[in-house]
Design an enzyme around this catalytic site. Structure first.
Site, PDB file in Angstrom:
ATOM      1  N   HIS A   1       1.276  14.036 -28.436  1.00 48.78           N
ATOM      2  CA  HIS A   1       1.102  12.443 -28.243  1.00 48.78           C
ATOM      3  C   HIS A   1       0.240  11.446 -29.245  1.00 48.78           C
ATOM      4  O   HIS A   1      -0.119  10.657 -29.634  1.00 48.78           O
ATOM      5  CB  HIS A   1      -0.565  12.399 -27.582  1.00 48.78           C
ATOM      6  CG  HIS A   1       0.437  12.439 -25.858  1.00 48.78           C
ATOM      7  ND1 HIS A   1      -0.512  13.143 -24.524  1.00 48.78           N
ATOM      8  CD2 HIS A   1       1.985  12.281 -25.417  1.00 48.78           C
ATOM      9  CE1 HIS A   1       0.256  13.321 -23.753  1.00 48.78           C
ATOM     10  NE2 HIS A   1       1.701  12.458 -24.006  1.00 48.78           N
TER      11      HIS A   1
ATOM     12  N   ARG B   1      -1.672  22.450 -13.249  1.00 47.18           N
ATOM     13  CA  ARG B   1      -0.700  21.911 -13.686  1.00 47.18           C
ATOM     14  C   ARG B   1      -0.273  21.829 -15.365  1.00 47.18           C
ATOM     15  O   ARG B   1       0.143  20.964 -15.650  1.00 47.18           O
ATOM     16  CB  ARG B   1      -0.628  19.797 -12.556  1.00 47.18           C
ATOM     17  CG  ARG B   1       0.102  19.214 -12.973  1.00 47.18           C
ATOM     18  CD  ARG B   1       0.218  18.392 -12.421  1.00 47.18           C
ATOM     19  NE  ARG B   1       1.506  17.473 -12.656  1.00 47.18           N
ATOM     20  CZ  ARG B   1       2.319  16.458 -11.446  1.00 47.18           C
ATOM     21  NH1 ARG B   1       1.766  16.557 -10.508  1.00 47.18           N
ATOM     22  NH2 ARG B   1       3.423  15.561 -12.232  1.00 47.18           N
TER      23      ARG B   1
ATOM     24  N   GLU C   1      -3.209  17.861 -10.983  1.00 45.89           N
ATOM     25  CA  GLU C   1      -4.299  18.264 -11.928  1.00 45.89           C
ATOM     26  C   GLU C   1      -5.552  18.497 -11.857  1.00 45.89           C
ATOM     27  O   GLU C   1      -5.197  18.304 -13.112  1.00 45.89           O
ATOM     28  CB  GLU C   1      -3.150  17.233 -13.185  1.00 45.89           C
ATOM     29  CG  GLU C   1      -2.814  18.084 -14.276  1.00 45.89           C
ATOM     30  CD  GLU C   1      -2.265  17.022 -15.524  1.00 45.89           C
ATOM     31  OE1 GLU C   1      -1.413  17.169 -15.667  1.00 45.89           O
ATOM     32  OE2 GLU C   1      -2.954  17.657 -16.703  1.00 45.89           O
TER      33      GLU C   1
ATOM     34  N   HIS D   1       9.849  11.000 -26.969  1.00 47.31           N
ATOM     35  CA  HIS D   1       8.807  11.563 -26.676  1.00 47.31           C
ATOM     36  C   HIS D   1       9.399  13.129 -26.968  1.00 47.31           C
ATOM     37  O   HIS D   1       8.432  14.359 -26.929  1.00 47.31           O
ATOM     38  CB  HIS D   1       8.342  10.963 -24.843  1.00 47.31           C
ATOM     39  CG  HIS D   1       7.906  12.170 -24.779  1.00 47.31           C
ATOM     40  ND1 HIS D   1       6.122  12.156 -25.480  1.00 47.31           N
ATOM     41  CD2 HIS D   1       7.994  13.149 -23.459  1.00 47.31           C
ATOM     42  CE1 HIS D   1       5.544  13.555 -24.062  1.00 47.31           C
ATOM     43  NE2 HIS D   1       6.503  13.580 -22.901  1.00 47.31           N
TER      44      HIS D   1
ATOM     45  N   ARG E   1       0.537  -1.310  -0.271  1.00 48.84           N
ATOM     46  CA  ARG E   1      -0.363   0.092  -0.020  1.00 48.84           C
ATOM     47  C   ARG E   1       0.608   1.151  -0.214  1.00 48.84           C
ATOM     48  O   ARG E   1       0.428   2.402   0.311  1.00 48.84           O
ATOM     49  CB  ARG E   1      -0.881   0.149   1.478  1.00 48.84           C
ATOM     50  CG  ARG E   1      -2.119  -1.291   1.205  1.00 48.84           C
ATOM     51  CD  ARG E   1      -2.862  -1.220   1.727  1.00 48.84           C
ATOM     52  NE  ARG E   1      -4.172  -1.862   2.200  1.00 48.84           N
ATOM     53  CZ  ARG E   1      -3.541  -2.715   2.940  1.00 48.84           C
ATOM     54  NH1 ARG E   1      -2.845  -2.953   4.143  1.00 48.84           N
ATOM     55  NH2 ARG E   1      -4.705  -4.094   2.880  1.00 48.84           N
TER      56      ARG E   1
ATOM     57  N   ASN F   1       1.475  19.927 -19.616  1.00 55.41           N
ATOM     58  CA  ASN F   1       1.401  19.513 -21.204  1.00 55.41           C
ATOM     59  C   ASN F   1       1.306  20.138 -22.647  1.00 55.41           C
ATOM     60  O   ASN F   1       1.186  20.059 -23.644  1.00 55.41           O
ATOM     61  CB  ASN F   1       0.304  19.171 -21.017  1.00 55.41           C
ATOM     62  CG  ASN F   1      -0.319  18.007 -19.537  1.00 55.41           C
ATOM     63  OD1 ASN F   1       0.593  16.963 -19.305  1.00 55.41           O
ATOM     64  ND2 ASN F   1      -0.875  17.968 -18.714  1.00 55.41           N
TER      65      ASN F   1
ATOM     66  N   HIS G   1       2.568  18.797 -25.728  1.00 55.26           N
ATOM     67  CA  HIS G   1       1.623  17.572 -25.792  1.00 55.26           C
ATOM     68  C   HIS G   1       0.264  16.368 -26.048  1.00 55.26           C
ATOM     69  O   HIS G   1       0.651  15.515 -26.188  1.00 55.26           O
ATOM     70  CB  HIS G   1       1.827  17.151 -23.806  1.00 55.26           C
ATOM     71  CG  HIS G   1       3.276  17.178 -23.073  1.00 55.26           C
ATOM     72  ND1 HIS G   1       3.761  18.220 -23.667  1.00 55.26           N
ATOM     73  CD2 HIS G   1       4.002  16.302 -22.765  1.00 55.26           C
ATOM     74  CE1 HIS G   1       4.829  17.944 -22.822  1.00 55.26           C
ATOM     75  NE2 HIS G   1       5.031  16.777 -22.496  1.00 55.26           N
TER      76      HIS G   1
ATOM     77  N   LYS H   1       3.908  12.265 -11.022  1.00 52.79           N
ATOM     78  CA  LYS H   1       3.190  10.991 -11.897  1.00 52.79           C
ATOM     79  C   LYS H   1       3.412   9.682 -12.073  1.00 52.79           C
ATOM     80  O   LYS H   1       4.880   9.232 -12.385  1.00 52.79           O
ATOM     81  CB  LYS H   1       2.539  11.858 -13.088  1.00 52.79           C
ATOM     82  CG  LYS H   1       1.633  12.822 -13.214  1.00 52.79           C
ATOM     83  CD  LYS H   1       1.307  13.536 -14.352  1.00 52.79           C
ATOM     84  CE  LYS H   1       0.418  14.496 -15.083  1.00 52.79           C
ATOM     85  NZ  LYS H   1       0.072  14.717 -15.417  1.00 52.79           N
TER      86      LYS H   1
ATOM     87  N   GLU I   1      11.870  19.201 -23.686  1.00 52.77           N
ATOM     88  CA  GLU I   1      10.975  19.599 -22.429  1.00 52.77           C
ATOM     89  C   GLU I   1      11.016  21.072 -21.263  1.00 52.77           C
ATOM     90  O   GLU I   1      10.801  21.751 -21.069  1.00 52.77           O
ATOM     91  CB  GLU I   1      10.662  18.601 -21.127  1.00 52.77           C
ATOM     92  CG  GLU I   1      10.273  17.510 -21.898  1.00 52.77           C
ATOM     93  CD  GLU I   1       9.094  17.162 -21.303  1.00 52.77           C
ATOM     94  OE1 GLU I   1       8.605  18.349 -21.285  1.00 52.77           O
ATOM     95  OE2 GLU I   1       8.240  16.057 -21.812  1.00 52.77           O
TER      96      GLU I   1
ATOM     97  N   LYS J   1       8.207  23.894 -12.459  1.00 56.15           N
ATOM     98  CA  LYS J   1       7.966  22.430 -11.696  1.00 56.15           C
ATOM     99  C   LYS J   1       7.364  22.149 -10.933  1.00 56.15           C
ATOM    100  O   LYS J   1       6.493  22.060 -10.399  1.00 56.15           O
ATOM    101  CB  LYS J   1       8.383  21.050 -12.702  1.00 56.15           C
ATOM    102  CG  LYS J   1       7.241  19.782 -12.582  1.00 56.15           C
ATOM    103  CD  LYS J   1       8.020  18.794 -13.321  1.00 56.15           C
ATOM    104  CE  LYS J   1       6.460  17.501 -12.999  1.00 56.15           C
ATOM    105  NZ  LYS J   1       6.651  16.600 -14.126  1.00 56.15           N
TER     106      LYS J   1
END
Ligand code: GLY
Length: 370
Positions: free
Chosen positions: A252, A241, A237, A266, A121, A245, A248, A143, A185, A227
């Protein structure tokens, strides 16, 4: 040693990102305060293990280390790799207070973080990112995820690391292509929220790419600071946040269109996506036409992929690319959210981007390939 520390301020879950040359060699000093007993498990990939694992082992000194090296590459962000990782950690008799070290790029960081989130957990983990992209983005902010057949990063958790060690020295081992992908980035941070940083990158980007450690340290620090600030405001987010992106949604779609292959890394997709986001922003009158030109000219001057024409092989047509954007996690109530810009250093989130402007921008970009 030029050494910087950025704190990600999240109350009881706050942690430091330490940035500097040679940090891996002093891992024991860095992580000892976190360890209830002198042992760690290390998750890595086969490529990183071949080149860097012995440096980490030496850096851990008397701390006992066991490691699991998985195949390198996006396919490792899978249910089967997750199962292998957690079963291995249980086999290693990892206890609730023990620490996992994720030693690799974004794939290992995302998988290791998710394994740490679910094992017993939730146990603590330390990120030691070995790619530029992971240092400035994926290792910070908690993330964690694996991929589903339905799309990238769709199965995961927010689980913050206990510490991040960004050793600038490992960047010397990257290929130019991987370095520049990570730099995509970094450019994103200037574009989304710090015009002065973008100016700085225009001036210092070439020397930084050549290997100047002090410039690299500053660029990583400034990116991580930005960040950390955004994550502190909006950890899960719900709002700001999403600014991270920028570029992005386009990226994607392009990654899906190129089969997540090495036709497009990426960070390369992020750079092209940023240029497209500025182009759409200019066409919608959010920013002046000079802004997309300036973005493209910096990317080009760095020798980076900038336009759809820089992606080898065929691409689908504009409407198919827009369909692929619909798979994005940023869809809310069926509407795509985009990150648009008022200027360099001033991005904002909107779901009000007319489909016909998207299609015409992409059509023009696709036509330029011929
Ligand atoms: N990579 C985007 C984020 O961490 O939110």
């Amino acid at each position: 040693m030029n050494r910087e520390t950025v704190t990600v301020p999240l109350g009881a879950r706050s942690y430091e990102v330490r940035i500097g040359q040679g940090l891996i060699a002093s891992t024991a000093t860095e992580i000892s305060p976190l360890l209830p007993r002198p042992r760690v498990t290390v998750l890595t990939d086969e490529n990183v293990a071949a080149v860097q694992l012995e440096t980490l082992r030496a850096g851990l000194g008397d701390i006992k280390m066991s490691h699991l090296a998985l195949p390198a590459g996006e396919a490792t962000k899978s249910w089967s790799a997750l199962e292998k990782t957690v079963e291995w950690m249980l086999d290693q008799k990892i206890e609730r207070r023990d620490v996992l070290v994720a030693f690799g790029g974004g794939v290992i960081g995302d998988l290791g973080g998710f394994a740490a989130a679910v094992l017993r957990r939730g146990i603590r983990y330390v990120q030691i990112p070995t790619s530029l992209l992971a240092q400035v983005d994926s290792s910070v902010g908690g993330k964690t995820a694996i991929n589903s057949v339905a799309g990238k990063n769709l199965i995961g958790a927010f689980h913050q690391p206990a510490l991040v060690l960004a050793d600038i020295g490992v960047l010397d081992t990257l290929t130019k292509r991987d370095f520049l992908a990570g730099y995509g980035e970094i450019v994103k941070y200037g574009l989304l929220g710090d015009a002065a940083f973008f100016d700085w990158l225009e001036e210092n980007g070439p020397a930084l790419a050549k290997g100047d450690a002090a410039l690299r340290t500053y660029a990583v620090r400034r990116s991580v600071e930005m960040k950390a600030d955004i994550v502190a405001r909006d950890e899960t987010e719900q709002g700001d946040r999403a600014l991270l992106n920028l570029g992005h949604t386009f990226c994607h779609a392009l990654e899906a269109a190129t089969g997540y292959s090495d036709r497009l890394l990426h960070g390369e997709g992020v750079a092209i996506g940023c240029a497209l986001a500025y182009e759409v922003s200019a066409r919608l009158g959010f920013c002046s036409q000079e802004e997309p030109s300036r973005v493209r000219s910096h990317l080009k001057s760095m020798g980076m992929k900038t336009d759809l024409a820089d992606i080898p092989g065929d691409l689908p047509d504009a409407s198919k690319l827009v369909d692929l954007m619909g798979q994005d996690k940023k869809v809310v109530d069926g509407r795509l959210r985009f990150i648009m810009a008022r200027a360099i250093g001033d991005a904002f989130v909107t779901d009000d981007v007319p489909g016909d402007v998207l299609i015409s921008t992409l059509n023009d970009a696709l036509r330029a390939r011929i």
